[in-house]
Design an enzyme around this catalytic site. Structure first.
Site, mmCIF file in Angstrom:
data_model
loop_
_atom_site.group_PDB
_atom_site.id
_atom_site.type_symbol
_atom_site.label_atom_id
_atom_site.label_comp_id
_atom_site.label_asym_id
_atom_site.label_seq_id
_atom_site.Cartn_x
_atom_site.Cartn_y
_atom_site.Cartn_z
ATOM 1 N N ILE A 1 0.368 -1.567 0.188
ATOM 2 C CA ILE A 1 -0.104 0.333 -0.031
ATOM 3 C C ILE A 1 0.535 1.190 0.169
ATOM 4 C CG2 ILE A 1 -0.421 -0.071 2.225
ATOM 5 C CD1 ILE A 1 -3.232 1.338 2.219
ATOM 6 N N VAL B 1 0.977 5.893 -1.011
ATOM 7 C CA VAL B 1 0.765 7.161 -1.324
ATOM 8 C C VAL B 1 2.169 7.677 -1.966
ATOM 9 C CG1 VAL B 1 -0.190 9.127 -0.695
ATOM 10 C CG2 VAL B 1 -0.809 6.872 0.066
ATOM 11 N N GLU C 1 2.474 -7.783 6.323
ATOM 12 C CA GLU C 1 3.419 -6.962 6.734
ATOM 13 C C GLU C 1 4.302 -6.110 6.559
ATOM 14 O OE1 GLU C 1 3.539 -10.119 4.921
ATOM 15 O OE2 GLU C 1 3.353 -11.756 6.778
ATOM 16 N N ASN D 1 9.082 0.943 10.208
ATOM 17 C CA ASN D 1 7.991 1.982 9.817
ATOM 18 C C ASN D 1 6.793 2.663 10.602
ATOM 19 O OD1 ASN D 1 5.823 3.272 7.928
ATOM 20 N ND2 ASN D 1 6.082 1.455 6.607
ATOM 21 N N TYR E 1 -2.236 1.661 10.105
ATOM 22 C CA TYR E 1 -2.714 0.288 10.185
ATOM 23 C C TYR E 1 -3.316 0.339 11.847
ATOM 24 C CZ TYR E 1 0.435 -0.816 6.608
ATOM 25 O OH TYR E 1 0.430 -0.525 5.370
HETATM 26 C C1 LIG Z 1 2.466 4.480 4.971
HETATM 27 C C2 LIG Z 1 1.688 4.999 4.265
HETATM 28 C C3 LIG Z 1 0.720 4.325 3.007
HETATM 29 C C4 LIG Z 1 0.381 6.673 4.506
HETATM 30 O O1 LIG Z 1 -0.213 7.291 3.710
HETATM 31 P P1 LIG Z 1 -1.068 8.969 4.288
HETATM 32 O O2 LIG Z 1 -1.891 8.928 3.033
HETATM 33 O O3 LIG Z 1 0.394 9.371 4.283
HETATM 34 O O4 LIG Z 1 -1.665 8.585 5.459
HETATM 35 P P2 LIG Z 1 -2.977 9.417 5.961
HETATM 36 O O5 LIG Z 1 -2.264 10.832 5.598
HETATM 37 O O6 LIG Z 1 -4.150 8.496 5.945
HETATM 38 O O7 LIG Z 1 -2.220 9.116 7.660
HETATM 39 C C5 LIG Z 1 -3.860 8.295 8.359
HETATM 40 C C6 LIG Z 1 -3.187 7.709 10.080
HETATM 41 O O8 LIG Z 1 -2.370 6.963 9.543
HETATM 42 C C7 LIG Z 1 -0.877 7.701 10.655
HETATM 43 N N1 LIG Z 1 0.560 8.421 10.053
HETATM 44 C C8 LIG Z 1 0.739 8.797 9.028
HETATM 45 N N2 LIG Z 1 2.308 9.085 8.070
HETATM 46 C C9 LIG Z 1 2.105 8.858 9.398
HETATM 47 C C10 LIG Z 1 3.875 9.720 9.170
HETATM 48 N N3 LIG Z 1 4.880 10.016 8.725
HETATM 49 N N4 LIG Z 1 4.284 9.298 11.241
HETATM 50 C C11 LIG Z 1 3.217 9.040 11.511
HETATM 51 N N5 LIG Z 1 2.010 8.837 11.921
HETATM 52 C C12 LIG Z 1 1.438 8.477 10.439
HETATM 53 C C13 LIG Z 1 -1.803 8.289 11.100
HETATM 54 O O9 LIG Z 1 -1.699 8.271 12.718
HETATM 55 C C14 LIG Z 1 -2.462 9.099 10.656
HETATM 56 O O10 LIG Z 1 -3.549 9.879 11.194
HETATM 57 P P3 LIG Z 1 -3.654 11.494 11.427
HETATM 58 O O11 LIG Z 1 -3.290 11.829 10.039
HETATM 59 O O12 LIG Z 1 -4.963 11.924 11.692
HETATM 60 O O13 LIG Z 1 -2.412 11.509 12.344
HETATM 61 C C15 LIG Z 1 2.417 6.309 3.323
HETATM 62 O O14 LIG Z 1 2.900 7.680 4.167
HETATM 63 C C16 LIG Z 1 3.419 5.916 2.207
HETATM 64 O O15 LIG Z 1 2.933 5.230 1.288
HETATM 65 N N6 LIG Z 1 4.771 5.631 3.147
HETATM 66 C C17 LIG Z 1 5.757 4.726 2.139
HETATM 67 C C18 LIG Z 1 5.380 3.279 1.581
HETATM 68 C C19 LIG Z 1 4.688 2.712 3.251
HETATM 69 O O16 LIG Z 1 5.484 2.488 4.240
HETATM 70 N N7 LIG Z 1 4.219 1.813 2.303
HETATM 71 C C20 LIG Z 1 3.320 0.774 4.383
HETATM 72 C C21 LIG Z 1 3.839 -0.595 3.944
HETATM 73 S S1 LIG Z 1 3.624 -1.820 5.059
#
Ligand SMILES: CC(C)(COP(=O)(O)OP(=O)(O)OC[C@H]1O[C@@H](n2cnc3c(N)ncnc32)[C@H](O)[C@@H]1OP(=O)(O)O)[C@@H](O)C(=O)NCCC(=O)NCCS
Length: 161
Positions: free
Chosen positions: A83, A85, A117, A122, A129
């Site tokens: 997953i 973004v 996983e 991370n 999650y």
């Molecule tokens: C992990 C990922 C999918 C999250 O997507 P996102 O669009 O940034 O997340 P959201 O804005 O929907 O955030 C939802 C919640 O996740 C958590 N979160 C997201 N990014 C975070 C960060 N950098 N640090 C801490 N918490 C975080 C928070 O709880 C957040 O809620 P909040 O903003 O109300 O505090 C994105 O950061 C990503 O693509 N990262 C790189 C790839 C990756 O690591 N994928 C997961 C592999 S298992």
């Protein structure tokens, strides 16, 4: 006079469109994948996943690729394999939207559990999650590569209903 917003406006989820990933999307997907991970999936990983018929929605806003996920469905379980973004759209709620969409999609198809996983380092992934009800289920030692002589544990997380 317009008031200055203290935070960016919340994303307009309805403005995004979703399509199933095909080979046509791979140049854009690989571009995002390579900018989002230290150890990105290869083109072959995506090609194999498409050929396997995995659930692979891709979200777009106009021309911009917002994100995608890859999920492998079993009888009544689902394994979330990827997953992502796009870095320019992170921390605006899209990851949560994508995950909620996947949970709804799973419920509609009689799935009762989602497993995944995540790298132990991370924090963003784990926080995402946990915010959506996933629990820690265990760990897999030395699951992910870090460098040529170093590996990192995976945390196994699950959501069951
Ligand atoms: C992990 C990922 C999918 C999250 O997507 P996102 O669009 O940034 O997340 P959201 O804005 O929907 O955030 C939802 C919640 O996740 C958590 N979160 C997201 N990014 C975070 C960060 N950098 N640090 C801490 N918490 C975080 C928070 O709880 C957040 O809620 P909040 O903003 O109300 O505090 C994105 O950061 C990503 O693509 N990262 C790189 C790839 C990756 O690591 N994928 C997961 C592999 S298992």
């Amino acid at each position: 006079m317009r008031l200055k917003m203290p935070f960016p406006a919340p994303p307009d989820f309805a403005s995004a469109s979703t399509v199933q990933m095909t080979s046509q999307h791979l140049p854009q997907v690989l571009n995002v994948e390579q900018s989002a991970y230290s150890h990105p999936w290869t083109q072959g990983n995506f090609v194999d996943s498409i050929a396997s018929g995995y659930h692979m929605p891709v979200w777009f806003q106009g021309e911009h690729l917002l994100g995608y996920l890859v999920a492998m469905r079993g009888a009544d379980e689902l394994h979330l394999l990827n997953i992502t973004v796009a870095p320019g759209f992170q921390r605006r709620g899209w990851g949560g939207h994508m995950l909620r969409t996947l949970i709804d999609w799973s419920r509609e198809r009689g799935v009762h559990a989602i497993w995944l996983e995540v790298r132990a380092s991370n924090r963003a992934g784990m926080a995402l999650y946990q915010a959506h009800g996933f629990d820690l289920q265990g760990e897999r030692k030395n699951y992910y590569p870090v460098s040529s002589n170093q590996r990192e544990d995976a945390v196994v997380m699950g959501l069951q209903w």
